[in-house]
Scaffold this motif. Sequence first.
Motif, PDB file in Angstrom:
ATOM      1  N   ASN A   1      -7.697  12.030  -6.172  1.00 27.55           N
ATOM      2  CA  ASN A   1      -7.126  10.944  -6.982  1.00 27.55           C
ATOM      3  C   ASN A   1      -7.915  10.786  -8.283  1.00 27.55           C
ATOM      4  OD1 ASN A   1      -6.051   8.615  -8.067  1.00 27.55           O
ATOM      5  ND2 ASN A   1      -5.951   7.545  -6.102  1.00 27.55           N
TER       6      ASN A   1
ATOM      7  N   ASP B   1      -3.753   1.690   9.145  1.00 22.43           N
ATOM      8  CA  ASP B   1      -2.643   1.149   8.364  1.00 22.43           C
ATOM      9  C   ASP B   1      -1.521   0.672   9.278  1.00 22.43           C
ATOM     10  OD1 ASP B   1      -4.031   1.720   6.095  1.00 22.43           O
ATOM     11  OD2 ASP B   1      -2.660   3.247   5.359  1.00 22.43           O
TER      12      ASP B   1
ATOM     13  N   SER C   1      -7.052  -4.439 -11.841  1.00 24.49           N
ATOM     14  CA  SER C   1      -8.118  -3.835 -11.037  1.00 24.49           C
ATOM     15  C   SER C   1      -9.483  -4.356 -11.466  1.00 24.49           C
ATOM     16  CB  SER C   1      -8.070  -2.304 -11.088  1.00 24.49           C
ATOM     17  OG  SER C   1      -8.356  -1.831 -12.379  1.00 24.49           O
TER      18      SER C   1
ATOM     19  N   SER D   1      -4.582  -5.131  -4.835  1.00 20.60           N
ATOM     20  CA  SER D   1      -5.419  -5.429  -3.674  1.00 20.60           C
ATOM     21  C   SER D   1      -6.747  -4.716  -3.783  1.00 20.60           C
ATOM     22  CB  SER D   1      -4.729  -4.989  -2.369  1.00 20.60           C
ATOM     23  OG  SER D   1      -4.769  -3.577  -2.232  1.00 20.60           O
TER      24      SER D   1
ATOM     25  N   TRP E   1       0.815  -1.211   0.000  1.00 21.06           N
ATOM     26  CA  TRP E   1       0.000   0.000   0.000  1.00 21.06           C
ATOM     27  C   TRP E   1       0.847   1.259   0.000  1.00 21.06           C
ATOM     28  CZ3 TRP E   1      -3.988  -1.886   4.143  1.00 21.06           C
ATOM     29  CH2 TRP E   1      -4.947  -2.711   3.526  1.00 21.06           C
TER      30      TRP E   1
ATOM     31  N   ALA F   1      -0.789   2.500  -3.215  1.00 18.90           N
ATOM     32  CA  ALA F   1      -2.063   3.124  -2.853  1.00 18.90           C
ATOM     33  C   ALA F   1      -1.871   4.608  -2.569  1.00 18.90           C
ATOM     34  CB  ALA F   1      -2.665   2.429  -1.635  1.00 18.90           C
ATOM     35  N   GLU F   2      -2.929   5.356  -2.725  1.00 22.09           N
ATOM     36  CA  GLU F   2      -2.932   6.774  -2.406  1.00 22.09           C
ATOM     37  C   GLU F   2      -3.445   6.957  -0.989  1.00 22.09           C
ATOM     38  OE1 GLU F   2      -2.218   9.439  -4.464  1.00 22.09           O
ATOM     39  OE2 GLU F   2      -1.642   8.141  -6.117  1.00 22.09           O
TER      40      GLU F   2
ATOM     41  N   ALA G   1      -5.909  -1.040  -5.340  1.00 22.02           N
ATOM     42  CA  ALA G   1      -4.591  -0.524  -5.707  1.00 22.02           C
ATOM     43  C   ALA G   1      -3.873  -1.548  -6.569  1.00 22.02           C
ATOM     44  CB  ALA G   1      -3.769  -0.234  -4.449  1.00 22.02           C
TER      45      ALA G   1
ATOM     46  N   ALA H   1      -7.963   7.417 -10.046  1.00 21.06           N
ATOM     47  CA  ALA H   1      -8.916   6.481  -9.441  1.00 21.06           C
ATOM     48  C   ALA H   1     -10.343   6.798  -9.874  1.00 21.06           C
ATOM     49  CB  ALA H   1      -8.800   6.518  -7.916  1.00 21.06           C
TER      50      ALA H   1
ATOM     51  N   TYR I   1     -12.588  -0.711  -0.463  1.00 26.36           N
ATOM     52  CA  TYR I   1     -11.481   0.135  -0.044  1.00 26.36           C
ATOM     53  C   TYR I   1     -10.197  -0.418  -0.648  1.00 26.36           C
ATOM     54  CZ  TYR I   1     -14.764   0.882   3.857  1.00 26.36           C
ATOM     55  OH  TYR I   1     -15.867   1.139   4.620  1.00 26.36           O
ATOM     56  N   ARG I   2      -9.203   0.432  -0.711  1.00 27.51           N
ATOM     57  CA  ARG I   2      -7.834   0.031  -1.052  1.00 27.51           C
ATOM     58  C   ARG I   2      -7.694  -0.731  -2.357  1.00 27.51           C
ATOM     59  NH1 ARG I   2      -3.725   2.366   1.927  1.00 27.51           N
ATOM     60  NH2 ARG I   2      -4.817   3.349   3.635  1.00 27.51           N
TER      61      ARG I   2
END
Length: 140
Positions: free
Chosen positions: A114, A32, A87, A60, A21, A25-26, A76, A117, A73-74
């Motif tokens: 983002n 976390d 994705s 993920s 992440w 990930a952003e 990435a 995204a 969520y998440r």
Amino acid sequence: MTDVKLRTAVSDDAEAVLAFWKEAAEGTSITDDADGVTRLITRDPEALILAESDGALVGSVIAGYDGWRCSLYRLAVLPSHRRRGISTALLDAAEKRFAAIGGRRGDAMVLEANERAHRAWASAGYRREDHWRRWVKPFA
């Protein structure tokens, strides 16, 4: 995407997921940490879906279900593996999970800034709902 395999995470994956992440990930969250990831996996063992290529973590998504809402969520993907359908495969797996347990709608948490995204979620059929705002209160 032939060399990518999807699987659900196990507790031993927590540190690798956190490192992933940080790279892919952003944004960050107060959850976390290894304890937060392990707690997620323990409470809902099917929620954290991972994509691997040649044994390396490359994608993920968290597909959480609380009996009421299907929350995403998440999502990435490693920058070096983007634009390969990873994705899409992760979201397909999440949506199949939700359908199997009776979910009716997926809600995705997406950072406002983002824009990459935003395009990815829109291309997957999700739409932004501007009339909602998230309200949060950390407990620690």
